[in-house]
Scaffold this active site. Sequence first.
Site, short mmCIF file in Angstrom:
data_model
loop_
_atom_site.label_atom_id
_atom_site.label_comp_id
_atom_site.label_asym_id
_atom_site.label_seq_id
_atom_site.Cartn_x
_atom_site.Cartn_y
_atom_site.Cartn_z
N GLU A 317 0.83 -1.21 0.00
CA GLU A 317 0.00 0.00 0.00
C GLU A 317 0.87 1.26 0.00
O GLU A 317 0.48 2.29 -0.53
CB GLU A 317 -0.92 -0.02 1.23
CG GLU A 317 -2.25 0.65 1.01
CD GLU A 317 -3.26 0.33 2.09
OE1 GLU A 317 -4.14 -0.50 1.85
OE2 GLU A 317 -3.18 0.91 3.19
N HIS A 346 7.37 -27.03 0.47
CA HIS A 346 6.66 -28.11 -0.20
C HIS A 346 5.50 -27.57 -1.04
O HIS A 346 4.57 -28.30 -1.35
CB HIS A 346 6.15 -29.12 0.84
CG HIS A 346 7.29 -29.74 1.60
ND1 HIS A 346 7.87 -30.93 1.21
CD2 HIS A 346 7.99 -29.31 2.67
CE1 HIS A 346 8.87 -31.21 2.04
NE2 HIS A 346 8.96 -30.25 2.93
N LYS A 460 -13.31 2.37 -1.91
CA LYS A 460 -14.17 2.74 -0.77
C LYS A 460 -15.30 3.63 -1.27
O LYS A 460 -16.47 3.44 -0.92
CB LYS A 460 -13.35 3.53 0.28
CG LYS A 460 -12.46 2.71 1.19
CD LYS A 460 -11.93 3.58 2.33
CE LYS A 460 -10.91 2.87 3.21
NZ LYS A 460 -10.34 3.70 4.26
O1 PA5 Z 1 -2.83 2.02 5.98
C1 PA5 Z 1 -3.91 2.54 5.90
O2 PA5 Z 1 -4.11 3.73 6.15
C2 PA5 Z 1 -5.16 1.73 5.52
O3 PA5 Z 1 -4.85 0.43 5.13
C3 PA5 Z 1 -6.11 1.66 6.70
O4 PA5 Z 1 -5.46 1.08 7.80
C4 PA5 Z 1 -7.37 0.87 6.40
O5 PA5 Z 1 -7.97 1.30 5.20
C5 PA5 Z 1 -8.38 1.03 7.53
O6 PA5 Z 1 -8.62 2.39 7.73
P1 PA5 Z 1 -9.20 2.94 9.08
O7 PA5 Z 1 -8.22 2.68 10.16
O8 PA5 Z 1 -9.40 4.39 8.82
O9 PA5 Z 1 -10.49 2.22 9.32
#
Ligand code: PA5
Length: 491
Positions: A317, A346, A460
């Site tokens: 990410e 394996h 989202k």
């Molecule tokens: O790294 C990030 O910001 C995202 O992966 C969030 O952790 C994830 O989308 C969840 O978001 P939130 O903590 O706002 O619910």
Amino acid sequence: MKRYEDPQWKASMRIRMDLNNLMDSAIDASAQDPKFAKKVGAISMEDVQALMPKAQKAKASLGRKWGKASKMMAWTKLPTGQAAVVADIKKTADRVKNGFDTFVVLGIGGSALGPIAVQQALNHLHYNELSAGARGGCPRFYVEDNVDPERMAALLDVVDLERTCFNVITKSGSTSETMSQYMIVSSMLREKLGAKWAKHIIATTDKRNGNLIKIAKENGIKTFVVPDGVGGRFSELCPVGLLPAAVCGIDIEEMLAGAAYMDELCREDDLMKNPGYLSGLLMFIAMQQKGKNIQVMMPYADSLKYMADWYAQLWAESLGKKFSTRGKVVHVGQTPVKSLGVTDQHSQVQLYTEGPFDKVITFLGVDRYRSEVTIGGGCEAYPNVSFLTGHTLNELISMEQVATEYALTRAGKLNQTITLPEVNPFTVGELLYLFMVQTAVAGELLGIDAFDQPGVEEGKNATYALFGRPGYEEKKAELDARPAKNPSLIL
Ligand code: PA5
């Protein structure tokens, strides 16, 4: 004196990175079929030296934000800057231990993967099956990081709401998955417990933005703050990760001390001695210059199995981006893959050894496992089996790691090894922090914003539009206008 206050103990717990097998001094391209030798892509010292000025520039630029409450780099403040928060977490953890027998995290992505990884690393591998006494009086622990209805129903089948505390974790306070879970459990708690329901919930969220903080304040729910400038995947060392860890009996101060130790090591100006910068630089070279589009993380320890999941989110990410910070289309990133030693020897190692030259394998090893198991006898008539008798599983897993590393290196496949002297809160803190630094450095070298996730936001927003959420009418129209699918391709 706590053991992590002793400089000698700290030094003995330093995690080691062996980067040799990324380099042309260890990987011999000439040993490969000449047709493929060029693809081996081992890194030379000249490659590293050529990029040193760029790496120094990255250090200067990240250094300006280091240890400060700066935008998205405030996670560098977490190892040492949270005394009051830690005290509150410990007090709350005691209240949870005394009042509940089950603790459930509701969260997703960065709000779930860290708590899962740390629990797996530092507690008994069958923690929930132990008696409460064997768990040191700590509650059973679950993390709900999906909205699969069967999974939620299954959880509700095994927990007693009257004895369960739910920790809703969402930095944005508006993530649909987490807020749905919150609404499911809060309605059930209200119905079952009346006015006492809010005592069964703890909210970890932004201090001012999002819905959850408002809901929490209206209902008198205990809250913890995800600090400004700490993004989801960089949040394990703030209350997001610290509260679940403390509730399950983990020494969070030792974990922070480990992170602080790694922070010191990553401040080193000689980048050849700086674990965060050197590993970030080598991965940058591997992905940008040597065609290594994939990084496989292969822990040789079940305790570190979910560290690979946590790292996968952090790496994917943060670095998988279409645009550079200057707005140029770049489409960069390296695909993280999780694997487990020896299990996946394996399953996947055939591909890693003989398949394309498109990967770096990162082994996570352990010097001293917390248990020792000896292999018994009784098969003396079968020398092909009995040679194992009297040895330990510890030897077997370690030898298999060495053997796999050797086989990959001979096959011209780049690999590196990170070794923890043992898995404890200190070394886990070091490891988490090392990976966060490595990711920030790789992001800086790639010239992208490692701290946003616009590709996730699009999905989202499309979900909100499909549900008819107010404000998303335009997105809904866009979705409705998408071309119809070709029915002949739906079999
Ligand atoms: O790294 C990030 O910001 C995202 O992966 C969030 O952790 C994830 O989308 C969840 O978001 P939130 O903590 O706002 O619910």
